[in-house]
Design an enzyme around this catalytic site. Structure first.
Site, PDB file in Angstrom:
ATOM      1  N   HIS A 261       0.838  -1.195   0.000  1.00 14.52           N
ATOM      2  CA  HIS A 261       0.000   0.000   0.000  1.00 14.52           C
ATOM      3  C   HIS A 261       0.874   1.245   0.000  1.00 14.52           C
ATOM      4  O   HIS A 261       2.085   1.151   0.077  1.00 14.52           O
ATOM      5  CB  HIS A 261      -0.935   0.007   1.219  1.00 14.52           C
ATOM      6  CG  HIS A 261      -0.224   0.045   2.537  1.00 14.52           C
ATOM      7  ND1 HIS A 261       0.385  -1.062   3.106  1.00 14.52           N
ATOM      8  CD2 HIS A 261      -0.006   1.058   3.397  1.00 14.52           C
ATOM      9  CE1 HIS A 261       0.926  -0.725   4.258  1.00 14.52           C
ATOM     10  NE2 HIS A 261       0.712   0.554   4.454  1.00 14.52           N
TER      11      HIS A 261
ATOM     12  N   HIS B 122       0.718   5.636   1.328  1.00 12.26           N
ATOM     13  CA  HIS B 122       0.028   6.728   2.019  1.00 12.26           C
ATOM     14  C   HIS B 122       0.567   8.040   1.475  1.00 12.26           C
ATOM     15  O   HIS B 122       1.762   8.161   1.213  1.00 12.26           O
ATOM     16  CB  HIS B 122       0.311   6.692   3.523  1.00 12.26           C
ATOM     17  CG  HIS B 122      -0.148   5.460   4.206  1.00 12.26           C
ATOM     18  ND1 HIS B 122      -1.460   5.247   4.578  1.00 12.26           N
ATOM     19  CD2 HIS B 122       0.532   4.350   4.593  1.00 12.26           C
ATOM     20  CE1 HIS B 122      -1.558   4.076   5.174  1.00 12.26           C
ATOM     21  NE2 HIS B 122      -0.361   3.503   5.192  1.00 12.26           N
TER      22      HIS B 122
ATOM     23  N   TYR C 233      11.799   4.681   0.323  1.00 12.89           N
ATOM     24  CA  TYR C 233      10.623   4.962  -0.506  1.00 12.89           C
ATOM     25  C   TYR C 233       9.633   5.863   0.222  1.00 12.89           C
ATOM     26  O   TYR C 233       8.450   5.545   0.357  1.00 12.89           O
ATOM     27  CB  TYR C 233       9.963   3.655  -0.933  1.00 12.89           C
ATOM     28  CG  TYR C 233      10.952   2.690  -1.525  1.00 12.89           C
ATOM     29  CD1 TYR C 233      11.580   2.973  -2.731  1.00 12.89           C
ATOM     30  CD2 TYR C 233      11.307   1.524  -0.852  1.00 12.89           C
ATOM     31  CE1 TYR C 233      12.526   2.104  -3.262  1.00 12.89           C
ATOM     32  CE2 TYR C 233      12.239   0.648  -1.388  1.00 12.89           C
ATOM     33  CZ  TYR C 233      12.846   0.952  -2.586  1.00 12.89           C
ATOM     34  OH  TYR C 233      13.770   0.093  -3.102  1.00 12.89           O
TER      35      TYR C 233
END
Length: 147
Positions: A29, A31, A119
């Site tokens: 996922h 954010h 990342y």
């Protein structure tokens, strides 16, 4: 390792402009915190552009894994079809979300400190003086509660 900036080419389409305040890309996922131009809250077009631009370089890797439904909808299997949005209410809410985003790799036990995860926007924010480099990897942060 690939630098975070190399993961997503710059978005140049005028209709998808926004300021990227914070972002972390995780194995399953991601954010983000975005700031949009005044009177603009078009999340959908931004996500569409980001998903498209990020999927194109690795298209050959996932074409064979696509279901018939995803092929018909021209949807990459690396993305969920939905997203969740939250409007930041105040400065305290912004700080909490910024911290949650950058602590996410530590919370998921991928690294020992936020600075070790390449990342995310954490490195940029350290260079800008927003976070100290050892944030998210010291004993105080080990007791953080992230929901």
């Amino acid at each position: 390792m690939t630098s975070f900036n190399a993961l997503l080419p710059p978005l140049r389409c005028r209709s998808v402009l926004f300021d990227l305040e914070a972002m972390v890309l995780m194995p399953g996922h991601l954010h983000c915190i975005w700031t949009f131009p005044y009177r603009d809250a078009n999340f959908s077009s931004r996500w569409l552009q980001i998903k498209h631009r990020a999927s194109q370089p690795c298209r050959e890797l996932y074409l064979m894994a696509q279901s018939a439904s995803r092929q018909r909808q021209r949807s990459a299997p690396i993305w969920q079809r939905r997203y969740w949005e939250h409007q930041i209410r105040d400065e305290r809410d912004m700080e909490r979300h910024m911290d949650d985003i950058h602590f996410n790799p530590v919370k998921h036990r991928l690294v020992q400190a936020a600075s070790a995860w390449p990342y995310s926007t954490f490195g940029r924010l350290v260079r800008e003086g927003i976070y100290p480099v050892d944030w998210g990897g010291n004993p105080v942060c080990d007791r953080m509660e992230c929901k």
